[in-house]
Design a protein around this motif. Structure first.
Motif, PDB file in Angstrom:
ATOM      1  N   GLU A 130       0.828  -1.212   0.000  1.00 25.62           N
ATOM      2  CA  GLU A 130       0.000   0.000   0.000  1.00 25.62           C
ATOM      3  C   GLU A 130       0.862   1.263   0.000  1.00 25.62           C
ATOM      4  N   VAL A 131       1.878   1.293   0.844  1.00 26.45           N
ATOM      5  CA  VAL A 131       2.779   2.449   0.878  1.00 26.45           C
ATOM      6  C   VAL A 131       3.457   2.610  -0.477  1.00 26.45           C
ATOM      7  N   GLY A 132       3.953   1.510  -1.031  1.00 25.63           N
ATOM      8  CA  GLY A 132       4.607   1.565  -2.331  1.00 25.63           C
ATOM      9  C   GLY A 132       3.683   2.066  -3.427  1.00 25.63           C
ATOM     10  N   HIS A 133       2.453   1.589  -3.424  1.00 21.97           N
ATOM     11  CA  HIS A 133       1.473   2.030  -4.429  1.00 21.97           C
ATOM     12  C   HIS A 133       1.231   3.531  -4.336  1.00 21.97           C
ATOM     13  N   ARG A 134       1.051   4.026  -3.137  1.00 26.36           N
ATOM     14  CA  ARG A 134       0.821   5.468  -2.958  1.00 26.36           C
ATOM     15  C   ARG A 134       2.036   6.293  -3.364  1.00 26.36           C
ATOM     16  N   LEU A 135       3.230   5.824  -2.980  1.00 28.48           N
ATOM     17  CA  LEU A 135       4.452   6.554  -3.361  1.00 28.48           C
ATOM     18  C   LEU A 135       4.666   6.525  -4.874  1.00 28.48           C
ATOM     19  N   MET A 136       4.444   5.380  -5.496  1.00 30.19           N
ATOM     20  CA  MET A 136       4.603   5.278  -6.948  1.00 30.19           C
ATOM     21  C   MET A 136       3.663   6.236  -7.668  1.00 30.19           C
ATOM     22  N   LEU A 159      17.314  -5.449   3.638  1.00 35.80           N
ATOM     23  CA  LEU A 159      18.743  -5.568   3.913  1.00 35.80           C
ATOM     24  C   LEU A 159      18.968  -5.235   5.380  1.00 35.80           C
ATOM     25  N   GLY A 160      19.783  -6.000   6.037  1.00 32.20           N
ATOM     26  CA  GLY A 160      20.034  -5.739   7.440  1.00 32.20           C
ATOM     27  C   GLY A 160      21.496  -5.852   7.795  1.00 32.20           C
ATOM     28  N   ASN A 161      22.343  -5.525   6.869  1.00 23.72           N
ATOM     29  CA  ASN A 161      23.771  -5.692   7.108  1.00 23.72           C
ATOM     30  C   ASN A 161      24.336  -4.664   8.073  1.00 23.72           C
ATOM     31  N   GLN A 162      23.717  -3.494   8.160  1.00 22.72           N
ATOM     32  CA  GLN A 162      24.238  -2.457   9.044  1.00 22.72           C
ATOM     33  C   GLN A 162      23.340  -2.231  10.257  1.00 22.72           C
ATOM     34  N   VAL A 163      22.060  -2.527  10.117  1.00 21.62           N
ATOM     35  CA  VAL A 163      21.094  -2.407  11.215  1.00 21.62           C
ATOM     36  C   VAL A 163      20.378  -3.748  11.311  1.00 21.62           C
ATOM     37  N   ALA A 164      20.563  -4.435  12.423  1.00 20.11           N
ATOM     38  CA  ALA A 164      20.041  -5.791  12.542  1.00 20.11           C
ATOM     39  C   ALA A 164      18.518  -5.848  12.646  1.00 20.11           C
ATOM     40  N   GLN A 165      17.895  -4.850  13.275  1.00 19.73           N
ATOM     41  CA  GLN A 165      16.436  -4.838  13.425  1.00 19.73           C
ATOM     42  C   GLN A 165      15.792  -4.982  12.051  1.00 19.73           C
ATOM     43  N   LEU A 166      14.818  -5.899  11.940  1.00 19.06           N
ATOM     44  CA  LEU A 166      14.122  -6.088  10.676  1.00 19.06           C
ATOM     45  C   LEU A 166      13.516  -4.769  10.217  1.00 19.06           C
ATOM     46  N   HIS A 167      13.796  -4.412   8.982  1.00 18.13           N
ATOM     47  CA  HIS A 167      13.217  -3.223   8.375  1.00 18.13           C
ATOM     48  C   HIS A 167      13.106  -3.463   6.882  1.00 18.13           C
ATOM     49  N   LEU A 168      12.102  -2.856   6.281  1.00 12.65           N
ATOM     50  CA  LEU A 168      11.818  -3.053   4.867  1.00 12.65           C
ATOM     51  C   LEU A 168      11.925  -1.719   4.140  1.00 12.65           C
ATOM     52  N   HIS A 169      12.828  -1.652   3.180  1.00  9.19           N
ATOM     53  CA  HIS A 169      13.007  -0.448   2.375  1.00  9.19           C
ATOM     54  C   HIS A 169      11.949  -0.425   1.279  1.00  9.19           C
ATOM     55  N   VAL A 170      11.310   0.717   1.103  1.00  4.45           N
ATOM     56  CA  VAL A 170      10.328   0.943   0.047  1.00  4.45           C
ATOM     57  C   VAL A 170      10.877   2.112  -0.775  1.00  4.45           C
ATOM     58  N   ILE A 171      11.335   1.818  -2.004  1.00  8.40           N
ATOM     59  CA  ILE A 171      12.062   2.808  -2.793  1.00  8.40           C
ATOM     60  C   ILE A 171      11.409   2.955  -4.163  1.00  8.40           C
ATOM     61  N   VAL A 172      11.035   4.174  -4.512  1.00  4.29           N
ATOM     62  CA  VAL A 172      10.510   4.471  -5.838  1.00  4.29           C
ATOM     63  C   VAL A 172      11.700   4.778  -6.747  1.00  4.29           C
ATOM     64  N   ARG A 173      11.741   4.088  -7.876  1.00  2.06           N
ATOM     65  CA  ARG A 173      12.836   4.285  -8.830  1.00  2.06           C
ATOM     66  C   ARG A 173      12.303   4.912 -10.112  1.00  2.06           C
ATOM     67  N   HIS A 174      13.177   5.654 -10.753  1.00  6.18           N
ATOM     68  CA  HIS A 174      12.882   6.274 -12.050  1.00  6.18           C
ATOM     69  C   HIS A 174      13.985   5.895 -13.032  1.00  6.18           C
TER      70      HIS A 174
END
Length: 108
Positions: A37-43, A56-71
């Motif tokens: 839903e967040v991705g759809h709204r950002l897109m 990715l959690g190589n630098q911060v161990a806490q589970l987190h999900l990156h949502v990135i709009v690309r062009h």
């Protein structure tokens, strides 16, 4: 803090979770639905060409999900955004304005 990309990080409100498989099935489904839903709204808002979702959690161990709009044509396209060029930090005014926009955009 890189104004070159429209990017949010979602963090489950669960203590001591490092990996997706440590979440219950219901929490996994909720995380995926929220990211979608967040991705759809950002897109839609940013007229994006591709949505990237990554845990990715190589630098911060806490589970987190990156949502990135690309062009197509952004400075890292078609590669990943990590480690590409020099980040361009938001100035205070632009950041405040963008945060207000995100709050409006993401409020149900």
């Amino acid at each position: 803090d890189d104004a070159r990309y429209s990017w949010l990080v979602l963090i489950p409100r669960r203590d001591d979770i490092r990996e997706v498989y440590e979440l219950s099935a219901d929490d996994q489904a909720t995380m995926w639905q929220e990211a979608t839903e967040v991705g759809h709204r950002l897109m839609a808002h940013h007229d994006g060409d591709k949505l990237n979702l990554a845990t990715l959690g190589n630098q911060v161990a806490q589970l987190h999900l990156h949502v990135i709009v690309r062009h197509q044509g952004d400075v890292a396209w078609p590669g990943p955004v990590w480690g590409q060029g020099t980040p361009q930090p938001y100035d205070d005014t632009t950041l405040s304005t963008y945060l207000a926009t995100l709050r409006d955009l993401l409020t149900p």
